[in-house]
Design a protein around this motif. Sequence first.
Motif, short mmCIF file in Angstrom:
data_model
loop_
_atom_site.label_atom_id
_atom_site.label_comp_id
_atom_site.label_asym_id
_atom_site.label_seq_id
_atom_site.Cartn_x
_atom_site.Cartn_y
_atom_site.Cartn_z
N GLY A 272 1.11 -0.78 0.46
CA GLY A 272 -0.06 0.43 -0.08
C GLY A 272 0.76 1.17 -0.19
O GLY A 272 0.04 2.87 0.29
N GLY A 273 2.31 1.06 -0.11
CA GLY A 273 3.26 2.25 0.25
C GLY A 273 3.16 2.40 -1.46
O GLY A 273 2.81 1.92 -2.62
N PHE A 274 4.74 3.34 -1.24
CA PHE A 274 4.80 3.87 -2.42
C PHE A 274 7.02 3.38 -2.38
O PHE A 274 7.26 3.23 -2.45
CB PHE A 274 5.37 5.64 -2.60
CG PHE A 274 6.49 6.01 -3.53
CD1 PHE A 274 5.87 5.41 -4.89
CD2 PHE A 274 7.17 6.58 -3.32
CE1 PHE A 274 6.14 6.27 -5.97
CE2 PHE A 274 8.21 7.14 -4.48
CZ PHE A 274 7.37 7.17 -6.12
N ASN A 275 6.75 2.41 -3.70
CA ASN A 275 8.14 2.01 -3.75
C ASN A 275 8.20 2.28 -5.15
O ASN A 275 7.86 2.00 -6.19
CB ASN A 275 7.57 0.55 -3.73
CG ASN A 275 7.15 -0.61 -2.37
OD1 ASN A 275 7.50 -0.86 -1.37
ND2 ASN A 275 5.73 -0.51 -2.45
N HIS A 276 9.68 2.45 -5.59
CA HIS A 276 10.35 3.73 -6.29
C HIS A 276 11.51 3.39 -6.84
O HIS A 276 12.67 3.59 -5.35
CB HIS A 276 9.48 4.88 -6.22
CG HIS A 276 9.38 6.14 -7.43
ND1 HIS A 276 8.81 5.94 -8.72
CD2 HIS A 276 10.38 6.59 -7.25
CE1 HIS A 276 9.49 5.89 -9.64
NE2 HIS A 276 10.32 7.25 -8.78
N VAL A 277 12.13 3.20 -7.74
CA VAL A 277 13.71 3.29 -7.93
C VAL A 277 13.72 4.57 -8.36
O VAL A 277 12.76 4.63 -9.44
CB VAL A 277 13.87 2.15 -8.76
CG1 VAL A 277 15.41 1.88 -8.67
CG2 VAL A 277 13.58 0.48 -8.26
N VAL A 278 15.17 5.25 -8.42
CA VAL A 278 15.33 6.10 -8.73
C VAL A 278 16.49 6.49 -9.75
O VAL A 278 18.03 6.16 -9.26
CB VAL A 278 15.63 7.41 -7.82
CG1 VAL A 278 15.92 8.83 -8.36
CG2 VAL A 278 13.49 7.91 -7.08
N LEU A 279 16.48 5.69 -10.92
CA LEU A 279 18.13 6.27 -11.71
C LEU A 279 18.51 7.75 -11.22
O LEU A 279 18.35 8.19 -12.26
CB LEU A 279 17.76 5.41 -12.42
CG LEU A 279 18.94 5.23 -14.02
CD1 LEU A 279 19.73 4.26 -13.07
CD2 LEU A 279 18.25 4.23 -15.33
N CYS A 280 19.64 7.60 -11.37
CA CYS A 280 20.57 8.05 -11.30
C CYS A 280 22.06 8.30 -12.03
O CYS A 280 23.07 7.18 -11.68
CB CYS A 280 21.00 9.03 -10.09
SG CYS A 280 20.14 8.97 -8.36
N THR A 281 22.28 8.69 -13.67
CA THR A 281 23.01 8.49 -13.90
C THR A 281 23.55 9.28 -14.95
O THR A 281 22.38 9.95 -15.34
CB THR A 281 22.83 6.89 -15.32
OG1 THR A 281 23.88 6.63 -15.83
CG2 THR A 281 21.36 7.17 -15.61
#
Length: 547
Positions: A272-281
């Motif tokens: 129920g949460g916000f599960n997020h990958v932030v790709l920094c490249t």
Amino acid sequence: MLRSLSLVWSLSLLLVACGDYEGDGGSSIPFNPGGADAGAAPPPFADAGAAQDSGFLAEPEEPEDEVDNDQFEEVGTNPFVRTSYDPLSTFAADVDTASYDIFVRDIEDGLLPNRSSVRLEEYVNFFDYAYETPETGAEVPFAIDLELADHAMGRELAQLRVGIQAAAPAEFEKRPTHIVFLIDVSGSMNAADKLPLVQRLVNATAEELDPDDLVSIVSYAGSTSVRLSGVRAEDTQRIQREVNRLSSGGGTAGGAGIQLAYQQAEEHFIEGGFNHVVLCTDGDFNIGISDRDELVELIEEKRLTGVTLTAIGFGRGNLNDAMMERVSNAGNGIYSVMSSAAQVDRYAAEDILNTAQHVAQDMKIQVEFNPEHVVAYRLLGYENRAIADDDFRVDTVDAGEVGAGHRVTAIYELVLEGQSIPGGQNTPEILEGIERPGEREITPDELVRVKVRWKELGATPEDPADEVAVSLLPEDLLAAGDAGEDLRWAAAIAAFAEILKESPFADIADLDAIEAIVSVQAERDQDRAAFVGHLRRARGMIPTTSP
């Protein structure tokens, strides 16, 4: 007459066919927009050794003569469509800002952006507009403004502005969050406008999170490593210590890094949460899964588990714009490019968590024109966001999510009765022919009808979508001088972007009108004020003849 009505706007993220890239070359060319071989950007920095655990960011050293190899794919320019042939315009929209970010980066370095980097809609949508905002919890979580006026650049055409504002949920509605920062620490990231800005972003974002939110950090170069695994955001010292230890060197195992980041997201998944990958490249994938088809397939698969992905590009010299846009679209995220500390701080404070608060999902928009009133139309921008008209009501077709508070603007050029369809030697061929079969839903008295479909949050691909429509009448047409500030601004930005991308519809003579429009609005906000300065610098570099 300006009409407003609550409804949903499609900010869906259309996935484009992803073949191997064989396109435009260098990214930023001084005094020669669009030329692929006309010089190089100021050189980035060479490898700097490992950062010490001192609480300070590593200071890279400057190398000699590194080549600017940013990669872009040209999206082309939409043609005019004869309304009697095809009255429907169906497309997905997103809120990426990377194309405009690249413009700012380049213009501040004394360069014009590569024409292939210009995606017109991202220029228009970078700015805020004064659209009606629906109340939190409204049945339809968007408000739409339609405005129709004579052409802002004085052409014998009309312009239609479709402006959408998403509702902003109350602060307490923020969902528990787990952000996995997937950080490129390869040798190409060793520049003052790359890894140090990534480190700043992670630290600034951690300060914006709630104490119980989770932060994970995965780094990748020639190999991958889990630096932090599900650490509570309140443990800022531990996060900062690990972030500041990052240093760059080696190849770019981007595919392996993405897989490891998703493992972390799944290990600490918040129901129920916000599960997020932030790709920094900087967008350079050269080891492991580097084929975009494979990357997109992986990210789409993981998206179905509830883990989304945003791509953020840093610096210049290795920016693989095409790759970054597509993996971000596949992950239902937002693609941006960072090149300054001010951008990073603003993104952390205002933007990064907006994608955590969606207000609707699987949204599509279809604009229907009345051939009795509109001879032809052209959508400005969104060239790589097209959706088949027949897929509008196919609810199993994925169309992405929209974050709270987002706003989107689309501009059409309309040829009304008595006006001629613009053309010329280099303009794309008019789409016309025998009228396509199918029912027409627009009523005889309407000039345009906007239809939007969306699903409630949490809906499955098989769940039916909701739909709403709003329209304008011929008598709603305004004189250009009576058009609202938002239409005039969006039209001016669109005309400027067409000049930068060397659109066959661009006219260098529009620059005076563009500057007159934007100068009047410079005091509305800091972004408009900054653009006026950018425009004036760009005018000194733009050739004085039309493309």
